[in-house]
Design a protein around this motif. Sequence first.
Motif, mmCIF file in Angstrom:
data_model
loop_
_atom_site.group_PDB
_atom_site.id
_atom_site.type_symbol
_atom_site.label_atom_id
_atom_site.label_comp_id
_atom_site.label_asym_id
_atom_site.label_seq_id
_atom_site.Cartn_x
_atom_site.Cartn_y
_atom_site.Cartn_z
ATOM 1 N N ASP A 66 -0.869 -11.282 75.592
ATOM 2 C CA ASP A 66 -1.443 -11.643 74.300
ATOM 3 C C ASP A 66 -0.732 -10.898 73.161
ATOM 4 O OD1 ASP A 66 -4.407 -12.804 73.342
ATOM 5 O OD2 ASP A 66 -3.551 -11.230 72.056
ATOM 6 N N ASN A 86 -2.058 -9.659 70.585
ATOM 7 C CA ASN A 86 -2.847 -8.467 70.234
ATOM 8 C C ASN A 86 -2.526 -7.291 71.158
ATOM 9 O OD1 ASN A 86 -4.813 -9.199 68.009
ATOM 10 N ND2 ASN A 86 -5.102 -10.892 69.426
ATOM 11 N N GLY A 118 -8.732 -5.301 66.511
ATOM 12 C CA GLY A 118 -8.265 -6.672 66.656
ATOM 13 C C GLY A 118 -8.164 -7.038 68.130
ATOM 14 N N GLU A 131 -11.626 -7.361 69.809
ATOM 15 C CA GLU A 131 -12.351 -8.594 69.504
ATOM 16 C C GLU A 131 -11.841 -9.757 70.357
ATOM 17 O OE1 GLU A 131 -14.912 -9.149 67.298
ATOM 18 O OE2 GLU A 131 -15.000 -6.997 66.858
ATOM 19 N N SER A 132 -10.547 -9.809 70.594
ATOM 20 C CA SER A 132 -10.003 -11.017 71.215
ATOM 21 C C SER A 132 -9.557 -10.822 72.668
ATOM 22 C CB SER A 132 -8.843 -11.552 70.372
ATOM 23 O OG SER A 132 -7.876 -10.545 70.230
ATOM 24 N N CYS A 133 -9.585 -9.608 73.153
ATOM 25 C CA CYS A 133 -9.142 -9.381 74.532
ATOM 26 C C CYS A 133 -10.201 -8.635 75.332
ATOM 27 C CB CYS A 133 -7.844 -8.579 74.558
ATOM 28 S SG CYS A 133 -6.478 -9.349 73.710
ATOM 29 N N ARG A 138 -5.141 -4.131 80.159
ATOM 30 C CA ARG A 138 -6.094 -3.867 79.080
ATOM 31 C C ARG A 138 -6.785 -2.527 79.257
ATOM 32 N NH1 ARG A 138 -8.351 -10.089 78.066
ATOM 33 N NH2 ARG A 138 -6.311 -10.804 77.319
#
Length: 574
Positions: free
Chosen positions: A488, A490, A530, A533-535, A548
Amino acid sequence: MTRTFPEEIRTRLQHALGAADVDLPSRFVPAVSPTNDPRFGDYQSNAAMILGKQLGTNPRALAEKILAVFDPEKLCDPPEIAGPGFINFRIQSALLNERLFGLLTHDSLGVSTVADPQTIVIDFSAPNVAKPMHVGHIRSTFIGDALARIARFLGHTVISDNHIGDWGKQFGMILYGWRNFLDESAFEKDPIGALVALYKRVNSLAKEDQAVNTACKEELVKLQQGDPGNIEIWERVIVLTRSGLDKIYGPLDIHFDHWLGESAYNARLAALTEELMESGTATESEGAICVFFPDDPALADKPPCIVRKQDGGFGYAATDIATIEHRVHEFKADEIWYVVGAPQQLHFDQVFAVARKRGLDSALVFIPFGSILGDDRKMLRTREGEPPQLGDLIEEAVERARQIVEEKNPGLPSDEKDTIAKTVGIGAVKYAELSQHRMTDYIFSWDKMLSMQGNTAPYLQNAYVRIRSIFRKLEGEADFGERAELEDENEKKLALKLLQFSEAVPEVLVDHRPNSLANYLYELADTFHGFYESCPVLRAEGVTRDTRLTLSEITSRVLCQGLDLLGIEVPDRM
RNA sequence: GCGCCCUUAGCUCAGUUGGAUAGAGCAACGGACUUCUAAUCCGUAGGUCACAGGUUCAAAUCCUGUAGGGCGUGCCA
């Protein structure tokens, strides 16, 4: 020792410039900086434009010539030429993966120690005896402490020295007051408060009555000449002051290797003055012993440096010169840093000039900061008005933080709430100072110092807390797998940011500005949010989850370490 | 008078030392919590970088001048 990306790119550019047979100006170093827009890659160099100008060739053509021999192997994708001649570099994903994962086992999170460690004495905080620390002391204290931590982290030998004002004219006032108005009962209840009251009373009296002013000076001279009665009072006052100051420094987690105040050099001043006279450095003028600087264009037309006053007393020029000697000879200081307000520029220019005349060749660095102003836009001073005291500010910060914890997280144990309130409140105050450019003047504002939203310490602490929360929900030990694989955007953005910690820390010492590190940490927390929120981390699987988790873990370590370098702690929950 | 520093969005401030379309936070407005902590996030709006010249491929950044503000300028530290 791993090179940072800009260092690596720079090295390869230099190779390419050599291979391309470019006629370089002497000592030319290609600049490499992060891009401000991801469209331009991760890093950029303007070397072709600078060289093109100097050599009179087309920048884009020159860039092509350089890139024809540039070796991007295992570093970046083939660089691109853009705009008027920028060369843009994008770090290879494989390298990002490898470096990111490598950070897990790297103690200092990618930051290399300096190649040439120095012994650095840092002079900061330096409050005056018998005066409580007020908000005006924030800057020197926090900036100095942060610089000390950062320099140490980078491998320098740092000696912090609290050069307290325990010998000056204000001390004459204390002595005069002690002898004439000492209220023993008030003194037993609140020693510091009583001292302050004494000082204020005499100060206002001395302003109106010349005789009192003179009497104060006489008390000081007597002290400096070793009068036993005054010495005894002085010793008691020092002890009291020191214990009062410890109550402030303790919760702030600020410590000094030495407390060599002005008084520590008293015994040296007479001889020093004589030496200065004998060597012709100093001369007598209007009854005072002065140093003039006819050969120094910057100082020639300025007033002289006054070593000994008409009345025989020594000013702080004398103690400061003696202090430099001590630091050079006894501490073997390669560098001495003075974290002192900008208005003292002239004084230090003079004192440094005298030190050089005496052959003291350590690097003497004046690290000035702007003023804290009152509501009237004038400098805060103890002499007029009542600036808020540092202790009160801290107390208020902790109280406000405590209220917010209570609101956000009522279920936590009470003692943990207390600890969190201290960590968050004190962090907020420190960050408010350290996130600002040190030369900026600012009007003191409770709301500003105690803000806990937006670009503040709690924002950074919150990012850390969110990560710790993730790991709390993990069953058992965290397993980061065997490698990282960034997919990703991000994730990549965050990985790059994390790897730039190695660039951000040394950057601080280029100009002695902790705010550049604060800016970096804010951007890191912002980038992390950021990603957060998305990962999703825990709901991900396989190598994505490993990656992650790794990103989260490294982010928390960098935040913790980075904030620690600013003297700010992190809580596990808040 | 002379010297040093400062002037960027309504407010408070960044701006990697001359780089690409000047960025944040507050405040304002509109969205997002049964989800790994909403002290959070996403979006909208907001600018003659005090003013006028100059230097160059390129200036908030360097030079000169002007205006406004702060500080210093022989016995406080």
